[in-house]
Write a protein that holds these residues in place. Structure first.
Motif, PDB file in Angstrom:
ATOM      1  N   GLY A 152       0.817  -1.260   0.096  1.00  0.00           N
ATOM      2  CA  GLY A 152      -0.098  -0.060   0.054  1.00  0.00           C
ATOM      3  C   GLY A 152       0.845   1.365   0.004  1.00  0.00           C
ATOM      4  N   ILE A 153       0.230   2.311   0.479  1.00  0.00           N
ATOM      5  CA  ILE A 153       0.906   3.726   0.547  1.00  0.00           C
ATOM      6  C   ILE A 153       1.177   3.970   1.832  1.00  0.00           C
ATOM      7  CG2 ILE A 153       0.472   5.990  -0.082  1.00  0.00           C
ATOM      8  CD1 ILE A 153       0.666   4.376  -2.462  1.00  0.00           C
ATOM      9  N   VAL A 154       2.601   4.601   1.912  1.00  0.00           N
ATOM     10  CA  VAL A 154       2.790   5.161   3.255  1.00  0.00           C
ATOM     11  C   VAL A 154       2.849   6.710   3.053  1.00  0.00           C
ATOM     12  CG1 VAL A 154       4.969   5.559   4.682  1.00  0.00           C
ATOM     13  CG2 VAL A 154       4.403   3.122   4.121  1.00  0.00           C
ATOM     14  N   GLU A 155       2.075   7.537   3.847  1.00  0.00           N
ATOM     15  CA  GLU A 155       2.022   9.003   3.581  1.00  0.00           C
ATOM     16  C   GLU A 155       2.564   9.428   5.095  1.00  0.00           C
ATOM     17  OE1 GLU A 155      -1.544  12.106   2.889  1.00  0.00           O
ATOM     18  OE2 GLU A 155      -1.782   9.901   2.331  1.00  0.00           O
ATOM     19  N   TYR A 156       3.234  10.605   4.791  1.00  0.00           N
ATOM     20  CA  TYR A 156       3.762  11.392   5.813  1.00  0.00           C
ATOM     21  C   TYR A 156       3.917  12.795   5.646  1.00  0.00           C
ATOM     22  CZ  TYR A 156       8.341  10.760   3.675  1.00  0.00           C
ATOM     23  OH  TYR A 156       9.296  10.573   2.691  1.00  0.00           O
TER      24      TYR A 156
END
Length: 81
Positions: A46-50
């Motif tokens: 999936g997507i890691v978002e920060y």
């Protein structure tokens, strides 16, 4: 404020202070904010978002890994796509 460190097998992908981190946990996506409870979780594809302080949100696609949170320190060990 959280301190985030993202490590892949190739290099340190990011290290610095952030407002939030969103990760694709094994039981679903969850967000990590200031004073989050201690946790250790497996990451799925999936997507890691920060969001670095005073900057735009950043997204990184991963195919797995794990996240550890303790005392506003967030460590991600990820395998990138």
């Amino acid at each position: 404020m959280l301190h985030l460190r993202i490590v892949s097998p190739a290099k340190i992908e990011f290290e610095g202070d952030v407002n939030m981190v969103k990760v694709p946990g094994a039981a679903g996506e969850f967000e990590i904010l200031d004073k989050h409870a201690a946790i250790l979780s497996v990451l799925q594809k999936g997507i890691v978002e920060y969001e670095p302080l005073n900057q735009e949100r950043v997204q990184m696609e991963v195919i797995g890994g794990f996240v550890e949170v303790e005392h506003n320190e967030v460590s991600l060990c990820v395998e990138k796509v």
